[in-house]
Write a protein that holds these residues in place. Structure first.
Motif, PDB file in Angstrom:
ATOM      1  N   PRO A 228     -32.725  37.615  19.218  1.00  0.00           N
ATOM      2  CA  PRO A 228     -33.360  36.369  18.778  1.00  0.00           C
ATOM      3  C   PRO A 228     -32.771  35.885  17.453  1.00  0.00           C
ATOM      4  N   GLU A 229     -32.680  34.572  17.307  1.00  0.00           N
ATOM      5  CA  GLU A 229     -32.075  33.997  16.106  1.00  0.00           C
ATOM      6  C   GLU A 229     -32.793  34.431  14.842  1.00  0.00           C
ATOM      7  N   GLY A 331     -34.960  47.173   7.754  1.00  0.00           N
ATOM      8  CA  GLY A 331     -36.369  46.960   8.010  1.00  0.00           C
ATOM      9  C   GLY A 331     -36.675  46.096   9.213  1.00  0.00           C
ATOM     10  N   GLU A 332     -37.984  45.958   9.456  1.00  0.00           N
ATOM     11  CA  GLU A 332     -38.460  45.209  10.608  1.00  0.00           C
ATOM     12  C   GLU A 332     -38.197  43.721  10.427  1.00  0.00           C
ATOM     13  N   THR A 333     -37.890  43.063  11.515  1.00  0.00           N
ATOM     14  CA  THR A 333     -37.610  41.638  11.510  1.00  0.00           C
ATOM     15  C   THR A 333     -38.871  40.841  11.840  1.00  0.00           C
ATOM     16  N   ALA A 334     -38.698  39.532  12.008  1.00  0.00           N
ATOM     17  CA  ALA A 334     -39.816  38.684  12.432  1.00  0.00           C
ATOM     18  C   ALA A 334     -40.227  38.976  13.871  1.00  0.00           C
ATOM     19  N   VAL A 335     -39.395  39.704  14.595  1.00  0.00           N
ATOM     20  CA  VAL A 335     -39.736  40.149  15.949  1.00  0.00           C
ATOM     21  C   VAL A 335     -40.397  41.526  15.836  1.00  0.00           C
ATOM     22  N   PRO A 336     -41.696  41.638  16.076  1.00  0.00           N
ATOM     23  CA  PRO A 336     -42.382  42.923  15.907  1.00  0.00           C
ATOM     24  C   PRO A 336     -41.704  44.039  16.706  1.00  0.00           C
ATOM     25  N   GLY A 337     -41.485  45.168  16.024  1.00  0.00           N
ATOM     26  CA  GLY A 337     -40.890  46.318  16.694  1.00  0.00           C
ATOM     27  C   GLY A 337     -39.381  46.310  16.729  1.00  0.00           C
ATOM     28  N   LEU A 338     -38.738  45.261  16.203  1.00  0.00           N
ATOM     29  CA  LEU A 338     -37.279  45.208  16.159  1.00  0.00           C
ATOM     30  C   LEU A 338     -36.837  45.393  14.711  1.00  0.00           C
ATOM     31  N   HIS A 339     -36.175  46.506  14.442  1.00  0.00           N
ATOM     32  CA  HIS A 339     -35.779  46.889  13.089  1.00  0.00           C
ATOM     33  C   HIS A 339     -34.260  46.786  12.947  1.00  0.00           C
ATOM     34  N   LEU A 340     -33.816  46.467  11.738  1.00  0.00           N
ATOM     35  CA  LEU A 340     -32.390  46.381  11.439  1.00  0.00           C
ATOM     36  C   LEU A 340     -31.974  47.478  10.471  1.00  0.00           C
ATOM     37  N   PRO A 374     -36.378  45.028  -1.110  1.00  0.00           N
ATOM     38  CA  PRO A 374     -35.546  43.868  -1.466  1.00  0.00           C
ATOM     39  C   PRO A 374     -34.429  43.598  -0.465  1.00  0.00           C
ATOM     40  N   PHE A 375     -34.225  44.481   0.515  1.00  0.00           N
ATOM     41  CA  PHE A 375     -33.055  44.376   1.377  1.00  0.00           C
ATOM     42  C   PHE A 375     -33.403  44.059   2.831  1.00  0.00           C
ATOM     43  N   THR A 376     -34.575  43.490   3.044  1.00  0.00           N
ATOM     44  CA  THR A 376     -34.920  43.054   4.390  1.00  0.00           C
ATOM     45  C   THR A 376     -34.211  41.741   4.719  1.00  0.00           C
ATOM     46  N   LEU A 377     -34.261  41.375   5.968  1.00  0.00           N
ATOM     47  CA  LEU A 377     -33.663  40.117   6.405  1.00  0.00           C
ATOM     48  C   LEU A 377     -34.332  38.916   5.752  1.00  0.00           C
ATOM     49  N   ALA A 378     -35.572  39.086   5.313  1.00  0.00           N
ATOM     50  CA  ALA A 378     -36.326  37.971   4.733  1.00  0.00           C
ATOM     51  C   ALA A 378     -35.652  37.397   3.493  1.00  0.00           C
ATOM     52  N   ARG A 379     -34.806  38.169   2.819  1.00  0.00           N
ATOM     53  CA  ARG A 379     -34.173  37.636   1.603  1.00  0.00           C
ATOM     54  C   ARG A 379     -33.241  36.465   1.891  1.00  0.00           C
ATOM     55  N   PHE A 380     -32.817  36.326   3.135  1.00  0.00           N
ATOM     56  CA  PHE A 380     -31.925  35.220   3.489  1.00  0.00           C
ATOM     57  C   PHE A 380     -32.687  33.990   3.974  1.00  0.00           C
ATOM     58  N   LYS A 381     -33.986  34.102   4.133  1.00  0.00           N
ATOM     59  CA  LYS A 381     -34.756  32.999   4.712  1.00  0.00           C
ATOM     60  C   LYS A 381     -34.832  31.754   3.832  1.00  0.00           C
ATOM     61  N   PRO A 382     -35.022  31.874   2.511  1.00  0.00           N
ATOM     62  CA  PRO A 382     -35.142  30.646   1.712  1.00  0.00           C
ATOM     63  C   PRO A 382     -33.955  29.709   1.866  1.00  0.00           C
ATOM     64  N   SER A 384     -31.812  29.480   4.446  1.00  0.00           N
ATOM     65  CA  SER A 384     -31.786  28.883   5.772  1.00  0.00           C
ATOM     66  C   SER A 384     -32.877  27.825   5.903  1.00  0.00           C
ATOM     67  N   ALA A 385     -34.031  28.061   5.277  1.00  0.00           N
ATOM     68  CA  ALA A 385     -35.118  27.088   5.340  1.00  0.00           C
ATOM     69  C   ALA A 385     -34.732  25.801   4.623  1.00  0.00           C
ATOM     70  N   ARG A 386     -34.046  25.943   3.459  1.00  0.00           N
ATOM     71  CA  ARG A 386     -33.608  24.752   2.730  1.00  0.00           C
ATOM     72  C   ARG A 386     -32.599  23.967   3.536  1.00  0.00           C
ATOM     73  N   ARG A 387     -31.700  24.663   4.199  1.00  0.00           N
ATOM     74  CA  ARG A 387     -30.705  23.971   5.016  1.00  0.00           C
ATOM     75  C   ARG A 387     -31.372  23.216   6.157  1.00  0.00           C
ATOM     76  N   LYS A 388     -32.381  23.843   6.788  1.00  0.00           N
ATOM     77  CA  LYS A 388     -33.071  23.206   7.900  1.00  0.00           C
ATOM     78  C   LYS A 388     -33.819  21.962   7.423  1.00  0.00           C
ATOM     79  N   LYS A 389     -34.473  22.072   6.261  1.00  0.00           N
ATOM     80  CA  LYS A 389     -35.202  20.946   5.704  1.00  0.00           C
ATOM     81  C   LYS A 389     -34.266  19.795   5.390  1.00  0.00           C
ATOM     82  N   SER A 390     -33.115  20.118   4.774  1.00  0.00           N
ATOM     83  CA  SER A 390     -32.136  19.101   4.441  1.00  0.00           C
ATOM     84  C   SER A 390     -31.619  18.415   5.697  1.00  0.00           C
TER      85      SER A 390
END
Length: 395
Positions: A228-229, A331-340, A374-382, A384-390
């Protein structure tokens, strides 16, 4: 071959995709804790980035500006290594070669001395236990260095382990703990449409079902079909070419791990001298090139003229899994049970004990240890969110 569905949801099996050093370390921790674990490896365990590495445990010498947070993780890993090897030997019956002479970062000219002083000041400001060596003391430690070698940073706590032996030991420890291993097993697709049950389609037609999946496929992690993306790590392959020369074991040219501005040299107990590594944005092109090998040999000869007489015994390439901040994704992603557990770049060997511990703890307790947060995938979200908003604003 008829398709077979193997349902492992009932025993809460953990499936790990990727049998490199980090996948094996995670599997070993979970199997020792009593979990039912299966590792899926498309080739042979430890034969990709793990095989291509040099085994340096260089938390201090490799620290660069902007990596202060990563340093906390790498220093923790460094402290774990001696005890980790004891555990590994007990569990596997094998002990990988480990050398603790330390690491030298050498300046070979006056211009390099100034850059090295800046590096030393920065790293020392972080409290790292480093020593500045002038030329005379440097040559006492390594008499075969070029006479123009002007100064060095000595890091006594940056050691090395034989990465290839490490992979074999981890594999055996994992199997001894009851882990299941499927090598030469291609994962063709991952289906996460059901939050409670993930389906993994294999090349032989089998379909595995389970609640918990760990993706530890290194540079290949991003390209897993069906991923999943929102769980896709921003990982790319960074090609590195390396080579090995054969020294005389009882009279080696080098005793310490050696860094210059161009290359590193890692002396093994069996007399091999590992020289690496190029850093190339070439996708998954694994070719060995004349230019790459020439650059390594010339860089090493500049520091150690005596290598000219040593036999060249091996050349290879591999793919570091790199993120844009050169830190791992854990760590776990936004998909429950899927870890990186990927994106380790040049620190895969160093961080293997920490990666194994942190991912196992997250699966066993539901919480990722604080040092890894500090090293979960979530650190890259801000970003990507700004790009989507723009993008939406300009539609």
């Amino acid at each position: 071959m008829a398709q077979e569905t193997i349902n492992n949801t009932k025993d809460q099996q953990v499936i790990i995709i990727g049998g490199g050093v980090c996948g094996l370390a995670i599997g070993w921790e979970l199997a020792e804790a009593g979990k039912t674990v299966t590792i899926l490896e498309r080739g042979r365990c430890g034969q990709e980035a793990t095989h291509a590495a040099a085994g340096m445990l260089a938390a201090a010498a490799e620290c660069e500006p902007g990596e202060e947070q990563l340093l906390q993780l790498t220093r923790w890993a460094q402290q774990l290594w001696p005890g980790y090897l004891d555990r590994l030997e007990t569990s596997s019956g094998q002990r990988p070669d480990y050398r603790d002479e330390g690491t030298l970062v050498v300046a070979l000219s006056r211009d390099e001395v100034e850059r090295l002083r800046f590096r030393h000041e920065f790293q020392s400001s972080l409290g790292l236990p480093l020593r500045w060596l002038e030329a005379a003391e440097l040559r006492q430690r390594e008499p075969h260095l070029r006479q123009s070698a002007a100064a060095a940073i000595f890091s006594a706590e940056d050691h090395q382990v034989d990465n290839r032996q490490l992979a074999e030991s981890l594999k055996q420890a994992y199997l001894n703990a009851g882990g299941s291993l499927r090598e030469e097993c291609e994962v063709e697709a991952l289906d996460c449409s059901d939050p409670a049950r993930k389906r993994i389609s294999l090349g032989n037609g089998d379909i595995l079902e389970t609640k918990t999946v760990v993706l530890a496929a290194g540079a290949w992690s991003r390209g897993l079909p069906g991923l999943p993306e929102e769980a896709m790590p921003p990982v790319r392959p960074l090609k590195g070419q390396s080579l090995a020369l054969q020294m005389v074991p009882h009279s080696p040219l080098l005793e310490h791990v050696l860094w210059t501005e161009q290359i590193y040299c890692v002396p093994r107990l069996d007399g091999r001298l590992i020289i690496g590594a190029t850093v190339e944005e070439r996708g998954f092109d694994d070719s060995i090139t004349a230019g790459g090998i020439y650059a390594l040999i010339e860089g090493a000869r500049r520091a150690l003229p005596g290598i000219e007489d040593l036999p060249l015994i091996e050349c290879w390439s591999g793919f570091r899994p790199g993120c844009r901040d050169d830190a791992p994704v854990l760590g776990e992603t936004a998909v429950p049970g899927l870890h990186l557990a990927t994106g380790h770049h040049r620190n895969g060997i160093l961080l293997a004990p920490v990666t194994g511990h942190c991912i196992a703890q997250e699966i066993l307790t539901g919480a990722l240890p604080e040092a890894a947060r500090p090293f979960t995938l979530a650190r890259f979200k801000p970003l990507s969110a700004r790009r989507k908003k723009s993008h939406l604003q300009y539609q």
